[in-house]
Design a protein around this motif. Structure first.
Motif, short mmCIF file in Angstrom:
data_model
loop_
_atom_site.label_atom_id
_atom_site.label_comp_id
_atom_site.label_asym_id
_atom_site.label_seq_id
_atom_site.Cartn_x
_atom_site.Cartn_y
_atom_site.Cartn_z
N LEU A 1 -0.29 -25.36 -16.88
CA LEU A 1 -1.68 -25.43 -17.62
C LEU A 1 -2.26 -26.65 -18.55
CD1 LEU A 1 -3.08 -23.42 -19.70
CD2 LEU A 1 -1.46 -23.99 -21.90
N ILE B 1 2.76 -20.02 -25.27
CA ILE B 1 2.29 -19.22 -23.78
C ILE B 1 3.56 -18.46 -23.63
CG2 ILE B 1 2.01 -20.04 -21.70
CD1 ILE B 1 0.23 -21.12 -23.45
N ASP C 1 -6.02 -23.21 -16.03
CA ASP C 1 -6.54 -23.52 -17.04
C ASP C 1 -8.46 -23.47 -16.39
OD1 ASP C 1 -7.15 -23.95 -19.44
OD2 ASP C 1 -7.32 -26.07 -19.52
N GLU D 1 0.02 -22.82 -31.14
CA GLU D 1 -0.82 -22.24 -29.94
C GLU D 1 0.55 -21.55 -28.93
OE1 GLU D 1 -3.50 -24.35 -26.89
OE2 GLU D 1 -1.83 -24.26 -25.48
N LYS E 1 3.59 -23.18 -18.77
CA LYS E 1 3.46 -24.50 -19.42
C LYS E 1 2.93 -25.54 -18.64
CE LYS E 1 6.28 -23.81 -23.88
NZ LYS E 1 6.13 -24.19 -24.80
N GLU F 1 7.99 -19.42 -18.18
CA GLU F 1 7.78 -20.06 -19.32
C GLU F 1 7.62 -21.76 -19.05
OE1 GLU F 1 8.21 -20.95 -24.33
OE2 GLU F 1 9.84 -20.87 -22.62
N SER G 1 0.14 -15.92 -17.26
CA SER G 1 0.71 -16.49 -18.40
C SER G 1 -0.64 -15.58 -19.45
CB SER G 1 0.44 -17.75 -18.70
OG SER G 1 -0.16 -18.37 -18.93
N ILE H 1 -4.06 -16.41 -18.53
CA ILE H 1 -4.77 -18.14 -17.18
C ILE H 1 -3.64 -17.82 -16.17
CG2 ILE H 1 -3.42 -19.95 -17.76
CD1 ILE H 1 -4.68 -20.46 -20.20
N SER I 1 -11.47 -16.75 -24.34
CA SER I 1 -10.59 -15.95 -25.07
C SER I 1 -11.26 -14.77 -25.54
CB SER I 1 -10.46 -17.37 -25.87
OG SER I 1 -9.66 -18.64 -25.11
N GLN J 1 -4.01 -18.72 -29.10
CA GLN J 1 -4.37 -19.55 -29.73
C GLN J 1 -4.20 -19.04 -31.23
OE1 GLN J 1 -7.48 -20.78 -27.54
NE2 GLN J 1 -6.93 -22.85 -27.11
N GLN K 1 -2.32 -16.78 -23.19
CA GLN K 1 -2.79 -18.34 -23.90
C GLN K 1 -2.81 -17.79 -25.61
OE1 GLN K 1 -6.05 -21.00 -23.86
NE2 GLN K 1 -4.60 -22.95 -23.84
#
Length: 552
Positions: A452, A124, A77, A122, A449, A445, A109, A71, A83, A113, A111
């Motif tokens: 996102l 990041i 996003d 989840e 976040k 971070e 970043s 991302i 993914s 999952q 992501q």
């Protein structure tokens, strides 16, 4: 000779600078992804577009599937690709590994999952996607492609000539003089057209290669100096903005964001023995200048590492060297720019244990041994002193902190964390500032976040003046708070506490503190470990030997 040596050291660490650290381009991160405790290792490419290698170690829980995707800060996003699943590693329970493509340079970043028997989680992971290398084509491949290209060129011309001559003849007919002339004319025209196409393609390729080289990542540079303020010395760092217009740096310095409540973290380490260390926090006096009061460091040549973070979450380290002359204090009460500013003196790498003891001296330890802080409390680094560490292998550097009487002590929050670590290789070519959560800036971070959850497709650069004013107000607010209020706010903002302040979410509060890290290459390393106890920042030092297993 000494000047030449220090110049070579500075040149070496400047060449190896990559984003927020020196010589450590990978990202290690530990935390909780829903019901799963994980350690994540991301090795970004040095060429963009390129593939990043993702390794996920699931420490607790039974993960069944793990999906990853990049991302980008710019597109968020909504502009991110779908993914990809990474696969379990054979004969390595709980370990998954795979690659993802990074197509855009800048702050990004990954992501991650996770799904399994315990549910979903989840994570990041902030990374910096930048080109730091240029690949050269292997000579044999170049020769092969040149021969193939020449054959295709000749076949193309021959085919075009045949299409107006031999290709339209009836069986048994012979080319007339007119048809032969037409064939040669068309082959000549085809040669010119194909030559122009090749020239245009070559020009485009050279232009693209030049642009790639022009916009390869080049670290920020700056010059550090000292000035006098009465009886006290002041450290000053000026960031070099030469040729920034061509580099499109824009208003970068007006859109810096605080990390752990500070706009800049500076580490000063005396070379070559790494026997004097300071962690200070200069404040911005104008767009390019940062300064702070200097602790009472002994004279010598110092390596300077200054960490900053851009509004996009892209973190950088400015590297320099500084000569600190001998200085006799008339007044023992030194001013501090920030109450967390601190320094320590320890024994040199090549002279273990050989140093006069005073209030600001600690003796360096090693894995399995302890280092005693200046208040007589101490820390132990878990490990075996006679076993070298391995380059490239992910480790958890585990430290336990004890009272002078040997009972466990619980460190106090220090800049929003339970502890900080600075790792340096003996030649200065590796430097990194670690936190218990990983090898990245906490501000990065937080930023990624937030990005996102932002539905904006393409983010716009903020207004420099408005942005800077808001940051200055925030920093002023932090300064006006009590230490307890400030630490609680920082830990809440960084997700270390729940919103009600009742518990930590990403770190365990005890006397044991872990820092994930992978030593990038073999050599001798010094690790400066910092905690806070009874309102005082304490610094200990440990040495480690790292070996390169690829040569064994």
């Amino acid at each position: 000779m000494k000047k030449l040596l220090y110049f070579l050291i500075l040149a070496l660490i400047t060449i190896q600078t990559a984003q927020a650290h020196v010589g450590s381009s990978g990202v290690l991160m530990q935390g909780q992804a829903g019901p799963y405790k994980v350690l994540i290792d991301v090795k970004p490419p040095d060429v963009i577009p390129g593939t990043a290698r993702i390794t996920v170690f699931v420490e607790t829980g039974n993960a069944e599937k793990i999906f990853v995707r990049p991302i980008y800060f710019r597109s968020g996003d909504k502009g991110a690709p779908s993914s990809d699943e990474i696969q379990p590693v054979k004969d390595q329970p709980g370990q998954f590994q795979g690659d993802i493509w990074l197509m855009e340079r800048g702050s990004s970043s990954v992501q991650i999952q996770i799904s399994g028997k315990e549910g979903k989680g989840e994570f990041i992971v902030p990374i910096a996607a930048v080109s730091t290398a240029q690949r050269a084509m292997p000579k044999s491949l170049g020769i092969g492609l040149s021969i193939l290209g020449l054959l295709l060129f000749l076949l193309m011309i021959t085919a075009i000539g045949a299409s107006v001559s031999d290709g339209i003849l009836r069986p048994g007919d012979v080319l007339s003089a007119r048809q032969k002339r037409k064939r040669w004319i068309n082959m000549g025209i085809a040669t010119i057209v194909c030559g122009l196409i090749l020239y245009g393609g070559s020009s485009w390729w050279n232009s693209w290669a030049h642009e790639y080289k022009e916009f390869m990542y080049k670290p920020l540079t700056g010059s550090s100096s000292l000035k006098q303020d009465g009886d006290q010395r002041v450290f000053q760092l000026k960031i070099d903005t030469t040729n920034w217009e061509g580099r499109k740096r824009g208003s970068l310095l007006s859109t810096l964001i605080p990390d752990h409540g500070k706009l800049m973290h500076v580490f000063l380490v005396r070379t070559p023995g790494l026997d004097a260390f300071a962690h200070i926090h200069p404040e911005r006096t104008d767009s390019t200048t940062f300064q702070s009061y200097l602790p009472n460091l002994p004279a010598g040549k110092y390596l300077v590492y200054a960490d900053i973070v851009q509004y996009s979450g892209f973190a950088e380290t400015i590297v320099d060297t500084l000569d600190i002359p001998e200085h006799v204090l008339k007044n023992a009460d030194l001013k501090k720019t920030a109450e967390e500013d601190t320094y320590v003196i320890t024994d040199a790498l090549n002279s273990p244990g050989k140093i006069p003891i005073d209030d600001n001296v600690v003796i360096c330890g090693k894995p399995g041994t302890k280092t005693v802080f200046k208040d007589s409390s101490y820390a132990i680094w878990e490990g075996k002193p006679d076993r070298p560490l391995e380059a490239g292998k992910p480790y958890l550097l585990n430290f336990e902190v004890f009272n002078p009487d040997g009972t466990p002590t619980f460190p106090e929050p220090y800049l929003g964390m339970m502890g900080h670590v600075a790792v340096l290789r003996s030649d200065g070519s590796v430097y990194i500032h670690l936190h218990p959560t990983g090898t990245f800036a906490m501000a990065a971070e937080q930023t990624l976040k937030n990005r996102l959850s932002d539905t904006t497709r393409l983010i716009k650069r903020p207004s420099p003046k408005i942005f800077r004013d808001s940051i200055d107000r925030y920093l002023g607010k932090l300064k006006s708070m009590s230490t307890l209020e400030r630490e609680e706010l920082l830990m809440t903002e960084m997700g270390m506490y729940k919103t009600d302040g009742s518990a930590m979410t990403n770190m365990e509060h005890g006397n044991r503190i872990s820092f994930p890290y992978s030593f990038p290459k073999s050599g001798r390393y010094r690790i400066f470990f910092q905690v806070k106890r009874n309102g005082q920042v304490l610094t200990g030092a440990f040495d480690a030997q790292v070996r390169d297993t690829t040569t064994l």
